[in-house]
Design an enzyme around this catalytic site. Structure first.
Site, PDB file in Angstrom:
ATOM      1  N   TYR A  46       0.842  -1.198   0.000  1.00  0.00           N
ATOM      2  CA  TYR A  46       0.000   0.000   0.000  1.00  0.00           C
ATOM      3  C   TYR A  46       0.877   1.249   0.000  1.00  0.00           C
ATOM      4  CZ  TYR A  46      -3.640   3.256   1.643  1.00  0.00           C
ATOM      5  OH  TYR A  46      -4.515   4.310   1.786  1.00  0.00           O
ATOM      6  N   SER A  92     -20.597  10.187  33.733  1.00  0.00           N
ATOM      7  CA  SER A  92     -19.444   9.923  34.590  1.00  0.00           C
ATOM      8  C   SER A  92     -19.958   9.405  35.924  1.00  0.00           C
ATOM      9  CB  SER A  92     -18.571  11.164  34.731  1.00  0.00           C
ATOM     10  OG  SER A  92     -19.356  12.290  34.922  1.00  0.00           O
ATOM     11  N   LYS A 128     -12.092   0.103  38.837  1.00  0.00           N
ATOM     12  CA  LYS A 128     -12.232   1.284  37.997  1.00  0.00           C
ATOM     13  C   LYS A 128     -10.932   1.412  37.216  1.00  0.00           C
ATOM     14  CE  LYS A 128     -13.713   6.086  38.061  1.00  0.00           C
ATOM     15  NZ  LYS A 128     -12.679   6.650  37.207  1.00  0.00           N
ATOM     16  N   CYS A 432      -7.172  44.662  38.763  1.00  0.00           N
ATOM     17  CA  CYS A 432      -7.718  45.970  38.407  1.00  0.00           C
ATOM     18  C   CYS A 432      -7.594  46.989  39.532  1.00  0.00           C
ATOM     19  CB  CYS A 432      -9.183  45.844  37.976  1.00  0.00           C
ATOM     20  SG  CYS A 432     -10.304  45.502  39.336  1.00  0.00           S
TER      21      CYS A 432
HETATM   22  S1  IVH Z   1     -19.405   2.835  34.684  1.00  0.00           S
HETATM   23  C1  IVH Z   1     -23.054   5.254  33.859  1.00  0.00           C
HETATM   24  N1  IVH Z   1     -17.478   1.129  35.222  1.00  0.00           N
HETATM   25  O1  IVH Z   1     -14.724   5.917  34.958  1.00  0.00           O
HETATM   26  C2  IVH Z   1     -21.797   4.678  34.423  1.00  0.00           C
HETATM   27  N2  IVH Z   1     -16.861   3.300  34.528  1.00  0.00           N
HETATM   28  O2  IVH Z   1     -15.567   8.361  36.385  1.00  0.00           O
HETATM   29  C3  IVH Z   1     -20.628   4.976  33.588  1.00  0.00           C
HETATM   30  N3  IVH Z   1     -14.457   3.650  34.326  1.00  0.00           N
HETATM   31  O3  IVH Z   1     -16.160   7.610  32.262  1.00  0.00           O
HETATM   32  C4  IVH Z   1     -19.346   4.452  34.012  1.00  0.00           C
HETATM   33  N4  IVH Z   1     -13.844   1.629  34.930  1.00  0.00           N
HETATM   34  O4  IVH Z   1     -14.364   5.898  31.747  1.00  0.00           O
HETATM   35  C5  IVH Z   1     -17.774   2.370  34.836  1.00  0.00           C
HETATM   36  N5  IVH Z   1     -15.876  -0.487  35.707  1.00  0.00           N
HETATM   37  C6  IVH Z   1     -16.190   0.743  35.312  1.00  0.00           C
HETATM   38  C7  IVH Z   1     -15.184   1.678  34.975  1.00  0.00           C
HETATM   39  C8  IVH Z   1     -15.576   2.956  34.592  1.00  0.00           C
HETATM   40  C9  IVH Z   1     -13.417   2.824  34.533  1.00  0.00           C
HETATM   41  C10 IVH Z   1     -14.348   5.062  33.918  1.00  0.00           C
HETATM   42  C11 IVH Z   1     -15.220   5.449  32.759  1.00  0.00           C
HETATM   43  C12 IVH Z   1     -16.046   6.602  33.217  1.00  0.00           C
HETATM   44  C13 IVH Z   1     -15.291   7.076  34.402  1.00  0.00           C
HETATM   45  C14 IVH Z   1     -16.239   7.719  35.381  1.00  0.00           C
END
Ligand code: IVH
Length: 707
Positions: A46, A92, A128, A432
């Site tokens: 490519y 979030s 998380k 100011c």
């Molecule tokens: S649930 C409506 N689960 O954390 C619920 N979030 O602070 C939406 N994240 O934007 C999120 N691990 O990017 C969820 N096990 C988990 C997660 C998770 C990481 C992040 C996600 C979200 C942020 C929120």
């Protein structure tokens, strides 16, 4: 065949023919690669064809085709990502930091649902992941779109990049017709270390941490770069879905695993807050050995029917929260204390620090909150840090919790320089020179300069163009600062006369500014024009009135519907201290402080004139009714009184609002409906007197269509 002919030997007509052949071939290769995910040639072949095409074009520039592969996206990096509006908003999470806050979360869920403390209530607990969220849309089992979170409503189309990630299936068997899978893109520790070695060896910049590396790799305009980066993906939820996968969070995750997604194996079902805390402790203990970064544990109500009842606040679900790991700490020297002036005139002290790494991020600024915090006392005068004050030159302890602004926790008196003097908080505005006063009961000192204060003016403008406000593409904080500095824009209204004053035919023109050109100037003007029609809630938020956040702006917009109705009500309130205030205060969620702030802002002549100048350029749109068109409650004002058995008051209010109703705290001639449970008193009486329709809980449930 022309393909074999040396470029220098090509005749004009052969060159023309060859360019046609290459355009066709490369076009098919692009489609196969990007659309069908089924390449028909190797990357090397490519690239060779692309080079051949470019070399012929260099020799015969006038033969370059309009559809030349050199200009095509997918081969050459695109200029920017396309925007994608999420079918369901990407939310979030709220945060909690202590066991007590976890118990409080559980209690608030139970309270909302009307469940007793002992009723069984399952949650899932899952790590998380510290990466960036991605929404993958599948239609008929094929990956059709991948989008970043963006502001939650609009993200960026990174489909081609997502296709290069091994953990992301491009085809699914037996999937719902429409399925949006949401999860986190991240990079493992070992891959991160190898990538940084490669970067350094190539003389490129190393990434600060795996999260940055993942973000930088996903948001590459050339998918080939993404492909070379070791990205991974954990699925943790879903957006739009045509058929639910299961009845619970846990089983839905299992179903996603069954479809071929990677789900985190530390996900566990827990019955109640104590079980959540136990699992949190296990995950925290395992954290260092996982091989990827996590920054806490997410708790979600397991039963999807309960999730649906709990619903969402403005940006976060009520049915989930993130239990964050303790903040990371570091010691460093406080080099100076600077004062920043915000859009409401607040003087905020900022710590300028000797740069220090806190949890993988280099920190050189931190907030010091206010003058009391520096002096070592809280707003009621009680000592904090056992009364230790903070001085320039001190050694201070910095901490970062999540992605919030770093803060100063403590000070080491044993290392205080002998000549360090207590910090004298200014009583004039550093920008100011106006007096800065601290009103009784306020922890903050404020500049009284109002619109003459350049810092306030600039901050107001920055707020005005920010994402949740006017969100004008191409007009961010940096541009606003420059325009303000040069006197092109001094108040929001000036944005809408930018073309008139600095457009074609004017002595000074936008397109001639440094960093601008014909195209970018045109784009900005179109982006500004596109925003002349603006929803009322955005306008109210954009004005930057103290205490009016996004949620309040929405509440006001829903209540008043139009700009005219809103402004008439505020003017009436300003004219008299009487019943109009009652109306304002009767709006659920509007308190005295906020009402006063609103009325004051709109009755200050200079500020009001500035707002009126702005609104003259706008077409303010009534708040979009997000209720179903056939809702029996659309536009109605509803009051609840007495007790409800089958639903808590909070839930009833949310349900009513979701159906397009306004919920008010008091009965008046404007009330359309009173829902009266047992124990209803004066409100029911008043409603009857006024001839307002009164229904009981059964009637209410029937209205909701709930048997
Ligand atoms: S649930 C409506 N689960 O954390 C619920 N979030 O602070 C939406 N994240 O934007 C999120 N691990 O990017 C969820 N096990 C988990 C997660 C998770 C990481 C992040 C996600 C979200 C942020 C929120």
């Amino acid at each position: 065949m022309t393909a074999d002919i040396d470029i220098d030997a090509l005749t004009r007509s052969q060159a023309q023919q060859e360019l046609g052949r290459l355009a066709d071939l490369l076009g098919r290769a692009d489609a196969a690669y990007h659309r069908d995910d089924d390449p028909i040639m190797s990357d090397a072949d490519y690239d060779a064809l692309k080079r051949r095409n470019a070399a012929i074009e260099a020799r015969f520039p006038d033969l370059k085709r309009n559809d030349s592969p050199s200009d095509r996206v997918g081969a050459t990096p695109a200029e920017a990502f396309e925007k994608v509006t999420h079918a369901r908003r990407m939310m979030s999470l709220s945060n909690v930091f202590s066991p007590q806050e976890v118990r409080d979360f559980d209690e608030s869920v139970r309270k909302y649902l009307g469940l007793g403390a002992d009723a069984p209530l399952d949650y899932t607990a899952e790590p998380k992941i510290d990466g960036l969220s991605l929404s993958l849309r599948y239609e008929h089992g094929r990956l059709v779109q991948a989008a970043t979170r963006g502001d939650g409503t609009v993200g960026e189309d990174v489909t081609r990049n997502a296709r290069t990630i091994d953990d992301i299936p491009t085809r699914l068997d037996d999937a719902p017709e429409v399925l949006e899978v949401r999860g986190e893109v991240y990079m493992g520790h070992a891959d991160f270390a190898r990538l940084n070695d490669r970067q350094k060896a190539a003389g490129d910049k190393a990434f600060a941490n795996p999260r940055n590396a993942a973000a930088g790799s996903l948001r590459q305009l050339d998918p080939r770069v993404t492909q070379a980066r070791p990205l991974r993906f954990f699925a943790y939820g879903w957006g739009e879905i045509s058929t639910q996968l299961a009845d619970t969070q846990y089983q839905s995750l299992r179903a996603l695993a069954g479809l071929g997604f990677v789900i985190n194996d530390l996900t566990q079902l827990c019955n109640g807050p104590e079980a959540l805390l136990a699992h949190y402790a296990d995950i925290e203990a395992a954290r260092a050995t996982l091989g990827y970064d996590i920054d806490g544990v997410v708790y979600k109500v397991d039963d999807l029917a309960l999730q649906a009842r709990l619903g969402f606040r403005s940006t976060t679900p009520r049915w989930a929260t993130a239990h964050k790991f303790p903040a990371e700490l570091a010691w460093t020297r406080l080099e100076a204390i600077d004062i920043q002036v915000g859009r409401t005139g607040a003087l905020s002290p900022v710590a300028r620090l000797h740069p220090v790494t806190v949890g993988g991020v280099v920190v050189s600024n931190a907030t010091l909150h206010n003058e009391d915090y520096i002096a070592g006392r809280d707003s009621s005068g009680a000592p904090i840090r056992e009364g230790r004050d903070i001085r320039e030159g001190d050694w201070v302890q910095v901490y970062r919790a999540g992605d919030v602004i770093p803060k100063i926790a403590d000070v080491d008196l044993s290392r205080r320089p002998a000549d360090a003097a207590p910090y004298a908080f200014p009583d004039t505005c550093p920008e100011c020179g106006s007096t800065a006063i601290r009103e009784e009961g306020d922890s903050v000192r404020r500049c009284t300069g109002g619109l003459i204060c350049p810092a306030q003016a600039v901050e107001k403008l920055k707020h005005f163009v920010s994402r949740a406000a006017f969100d004008i593409e191409g007009l961010g904080a940096k541009q606003v600062e420059q325009f303000y500095r040069d006197g092109w824009i001094s108040e929001p209204a000036d944005i809408f006369t930018l073309e008139k004053n600095y457009g074609p035919g004017q002595p000074r023109q936008l397109k001639n500014r440094e960093g601008w050109g014909e195209k970018s100037a045109d784009n900005l003007i179109s982006a500004i024009d596109a925003r002349r029609a603006i929803p009322l809630s955005r306008l109210l938020f954009a004005l930057g009135i103290r205490h009016v956040g996004e949620e309040t702006a929405r509440t006001l917009a829903r209540h008043y519907g139009t700009w005219e109705a809103f402004i008439a009500a505020i003017d009436a309130a300003a004219a008299q201290e009487g019943p109009e205030w009652d109306e304002l205060l009767a709006i659920d969620g509007i308190g005295k402080v906020l009402a006063r702030s609103l009325v004051t802002s709109f009755s200050q002549p200079a500020e009001r004139a500035s707002i009126d100048r702005l609104v003259a350029h706008l077409d303010v749109q009534p708040e979009e009714a997000h209720a179903p068109a056939d809702s029996p409650l659309a536009g109605k004002t509803v009051v609840f009184t007495g007790t409800l058995d089958r639903m808590t008051r909070a839930e009833a209010k949310d349900r009513a609002e979701a159906l397009g109703a306004k919920v008010s705290g008091s009965v008046s001639a404007k009330t359309d409906l009173l829902v009266a449970g047992p124990g209803a008193g004066s409100k029911a009486k008043k409603a009857t007197e006024l001839g307002v329709e009164v229904i009981d809980e059964d009637g209410w449930l029937a209205l909701l269509g709930q048997p």
